[in-house]
Structures are given as structure tokens and as C-alpha cells.
Design a protein around this motif. Structure first.
Motif, short mmCIF file in Angstrom:
data_model
loop_
_atom_site.label_atom_id
_atom_site.label_comp_id
_atom_site.label_asym_id
_atom_site.label_seq_id
_atom_site.Cartn_x
_atom_site.Cartn_y
_atom_site.Cartn_z
N ALA A 142 11.49 24.19 -49.71
CA ALA A 142 10.61 23.22 -50.36
C ALA A 142 10.15 22.15 -49.37
N THR A 143 11.07 21.68 -48.52
CA THR A 143 10.71 20.65 -47.56
C THR A 143 9.82 21.21 -46.46
N PHE A 144 10.06 22.44 -46.06
CA PHE A 144 9.18 23.09 -45.07
C PHE A 144 7.74 23.12 -45.58
N VAL A 145 7.54 23.57 -46.81
CA VAL A 145 6.20 23.63 -47.39
C VAL A 145 5.58 22.23 -47.46
N PHE A 146 6.38 21.26 -47.89
CA PHE A 146 5.90 19.89 -48.01
C PHE A 146 5.45 19.34 -46.67
N ILE A 147 6.30 19.42 -45.65
CA ILE A 147 6.00 18.77 -44.37
C ILE A 147 4.96 19.54 -43.58
N PHE A 148 4.92 20.85 -43.69
CA PHE A 148 3.86 21.60 -43.02
C PHE A 148 2.50 21.22 -43.58
N THR A 149 2.41 21.07 -44.90
CA THR A 149 1.16 20.62 -45.51
C THR A 149 0.84 19.21 -45.07
N LEU A 150 1.84 18.35 -45.06
CA LEU A 150 1.65 16.96 -44.67
C LEU A 150 1.09 16.84 -43.26
N LEU A 151 1.58 17.67 -42.36
CA LEU A 151 1.13 17.64 -40.97
C LEU A 151 -0.35 17.99 -40.83
N ASN A 152 -0.90 18.64 -41.84
CA ASN A 152 -2.30 19.05 -41.78
C ASN A 152 -3.21 18.16 -42.63
N LEU A 153 -2.69 17.01 -43.06
CA LEU A 153 -3.50 16.05 -43.81
C LEU A 153 -4.03 14.92 -42.95
N GLY A 154 -3.60 14.84 -41.69
CA GLY A 154 -4.02 13.72 -40.85
C GLY A 154 -3.29 12.45 -41.25
N ASN A 155 -3.98 11.31 -41.16
CA ASN A 155 -3.40 10.02 -41.55
C ASN A 155 -3.36 9.94 -43.08
N PHE A 156 -2.18 10.12 -43.64
CA PHE A 156 -2.10 10.25 -45.11
C PHE A 156 -1.85 8.92 -45.82
N THR A 157 -2.06 7.79 -45.13
CA THR A 157 -1.99 6.49 -45.81
C THR A 157 -3.37 5.99 -46.22
N GLN A 158 -4.42 6.69 -45.85
CA GLN A 158 -5.77 6.18 -46.01
C GLN A 158 -6.50 6.83 -47.18
N GLY A 159 -7.39 6.04 -47.82
CA GLY A 159 -8.26 6.57 -48.86
C GLY A 159 -7.50 7.20 -50.01
N LEU A 160 -7.91 8.41 -50.38
CA LEU A 160 -7.26 9.12 -51.48
C LEU A 160 -6.12 10.02 -51.02
N LYS A 161 -5.83 10.01 -49.71
CA LYS A 161 -4.79 10.92 -49.23
C LYS A 161 -3.41 10.65 -49.83
N PRO A 162 -3.00 9.40 -50.08
CA PRO A 162 -1.71 9.23 -50.77
C PRO A 162 -1.67 9.90 -52.13
N LEU A 163 -2.80 9.93 -52.82
CA LEU A 163 -2.84 10.64 -54.10
C LEU A 163 -2.67 12.13 -53.88
N ILE A 164 -3.27 12.66 -52.82
CA ILE A 164 -3.11 14.08 -52.50
C ILE A 164 -1.64 14.39 -52.19
N VAL A 165 -0.99 13.48 -51.45
CA VAL A 165 0.44 13.66 -51.16
C VAL A 165 1.24 13.67 -52.46
N GLY A 166 0.91 12.78 -53.39
CA GLY A 166 1.60 12.76 -54.67
C GLY A 166 1.40 14.03 -55.46
N LEU A 167 0.18 14.56 -55.45
CA LEU A 167 -0.08 15.83 -56.13
C LEU A 167 0.68 16.98 -55.47
N LEU A 168 0.79 16.90 -54.14
CA LEU A 168 1.59 17.90 -53.41
C LEU A 168 3.04 17.86 -53.86
N ILE A 169 3.61 16.66 -53.95
CA ILE A 169 4.99 16.53 -54.43
C ILE A 169 5.11 17.10 -55.85
N MET A 170 4.14 16.81 -56.70
CA MET A 170 4.19 17.28 -58.07
C MET A 170 4.21 18.81 -58.14
N VAL A 171 3.34 19.46 -57.38
CA VAL A 171 3.28 20.92 -57.46
C VAL A 171 4.51 21.56 -56.81
#
Length: 234
Positions: A142-171
Motif C-alpha cells: 500500500a505504501t509503495f503504491v502511495f509513494i510511487f504515485t506521490l513521486l509523480n505528482l511534482g510539488n504536491f503542496t500547490q493548487g489542487l494537488k493536496p486534494l489529489i493526494v487526499g483522494l489517493l489516500i482514500m482510494v
């Protein structure tokens, strides 16, 4: 200090919202008592979203998770000089967040025995089926899938990216989390487990420290594997 402060405040917000939903779903006389897995997964996803937003506003990269920080640093995606401040912020913020939830729900803890839901599961994870090897593998995958996806989001503190990270956690919670409760994060599990263990929570049950190695080691291994793959592919 910006890294420490951002991680401290972001992880604090993450744990207040995440363990708060755990308390609401488990303690007697809470309006949310008995809430389902969708509620839990969505709440933790949104907890991460708002934690990342807060962390970013205070100058950190919004890791909120030692598995992210260590995995990124090990393969050159994050400077080693910042690792210790980030880790300290994450573990201390998670402890304070859990302590605040204990205060907030104190009357409900007093009304609830361990049989009623007053358990460490409000604060930390546990296996649906107790099998150390497969529990470890579940957290690693589960953590592998999470962090591999995270690494391909770029700077995930900006814009709507934190929401995308939250949706990633949810799924991830919905797809892979029902085996172990999807810790994905050593600080998210260890510090609240410690808070439940040492703070004066009324009527509390055991902290299940025998299991605690799984949500520490599994996410770290998963994070390292994900960052390794990213480094090889890049």
C-alpha cells in the motif's frame, strides 16, 4: 525550522482529523458511532489534504510521513540535511494531535469500555487477520503504491494537488486498506499509539505494541522501494 514547523503543524492537523474520525466512529454516545469504511477512508484522505495545505503554508514540502521523507532522501529526491527536522516535526505533531483528540472526546472515553470501542484502534492500526508476514506485505504494498504515485505528482503542496493526494489516500484505503487499516505512515501510527498508551485515557484497553513494528517497518520498506523504482526509471 520552516521544515520542522510545517511538518509539525501539518501532521498535527492530519492526526486531529484522522484520529478524531476514529473516535467519532467508535466511542459510545457519539453521533457517528458505527460509521462505515467509506467514512473512515474519506476522513483520512481529507485529513491528509488539509495537513498538506497547512504544512505547505509554513514552509515544508508536506511529507507528514517518515516513509516519504526517508524514501525521498535515500534516492536523492530530498536533502538529508532536512531529514531530522522533518522526522521530529512529524512524530511530535502526531503525538500532540492524538492528545488533543483525547481531550476533545474525554467524556466519551469515560462512557466507553474497551468492549464498547475504547481501543487503540481509534489511534493506531491493527490487522483484520493477524499474520505478521502478510500484514507487513500489506503495508509495504500500500505504501509503495502511495509513494510511487506521490513521486509523480511534482510539488504536491500547490493548487489542487493536496486534494489529489487526499483522494489517493482514500482510494488506497478502499482498495488496499481493509487488511491492516492502511497506516502508510510510521508517525501516524507510533505517536498516537504512544499517546493512547501513556496518557490518562479512561477505561482504555491495551496498546498492542506487539504489532507496532508492522506499521513502522512496512511503510518504510514500501517508501524505499517506490523511490528506488522512480530513480531507476528516471
Amino acid at each position: 525550522m520552516n521544515g520542522f514547523l510545517g511538518e509539525f503543524l501539518g501532521t498535527f492537523i492530519l492526526i486531529v482529523f484522522g484520529t478524531g474520525c476514529g473516535a467519532a466512529a467508535n466511542l459510545k454516545k457519539s453521533y457517528a458511532k458505527g460509521a462505515n469504511w467509506m467514512y473512515i477512508s474519506l476522513a483520512w484522505g481529507m485529513a491528509v489534504t488539509f495537513g498538506v495545505y497547512v504544512a505547505g503554508q509554513f514552509g515544508s514540502d508536506g511529507h507528514l510521513n517518515p516513509a516519504v521523507t526517508l524514501g525521498f532522501a535515500a534516492f536523492g529526491f530530498f536533502p538529508w540535511s532536512q531529514v531530522l527536522p522533518y522526522l521530529l516535526g512529524q512524530f511530535l505533531g502526531a503525538f500532540l494531535g492524538a492528545a488533543i483528540v483525547i481531550i476533545h472526546y474525554y467524556p466519551h472515553f469515560k462512557e466507553s469500555s474497551s468492549e464498547d470501542g475504547n481501543s487503540v484502534g481509534i489511534f493506531a492500526t491493527g490487522p483484520a487477520i493477524n499474520n505478521g508476514l502478510f500484514n507487513f506485505l500489506s503495508e509495504t504494498i500500500a505504501t509503495f503504491v502511495f509513494i510511487f504515485t506521490l513521486l509523480n505528482l511534482g510539488n504536491f503542496t500547490q493548487g489542487l494537488k493536496p486534494l489529489i493526494v487526499g483522494l489517493l489516500i482514500m482510494v488506497i484505503g478502499q482498495a488496499l486498506g481493509s487488511t491492516t487499516g492502511f497506516a502508510l505512515n510510521p508517525a501516524r501510527d507510533f505517536s498516537p499509539r504512544l499517546a493512547y498508551s501513556i496518557l490518562p485515557v479512561p477505561n482504555k484497553g491495551g496498546a498492542n505494541w506487539a504489532y507496532a513494528w508492522v506499521p513502522i517497518c512496512g511503510p518504510i520498506v514500501g517508501g524505499l522501494l517506490a523511490a528506488c523504482l522512480q530513480a531507476v526509471l528516471k
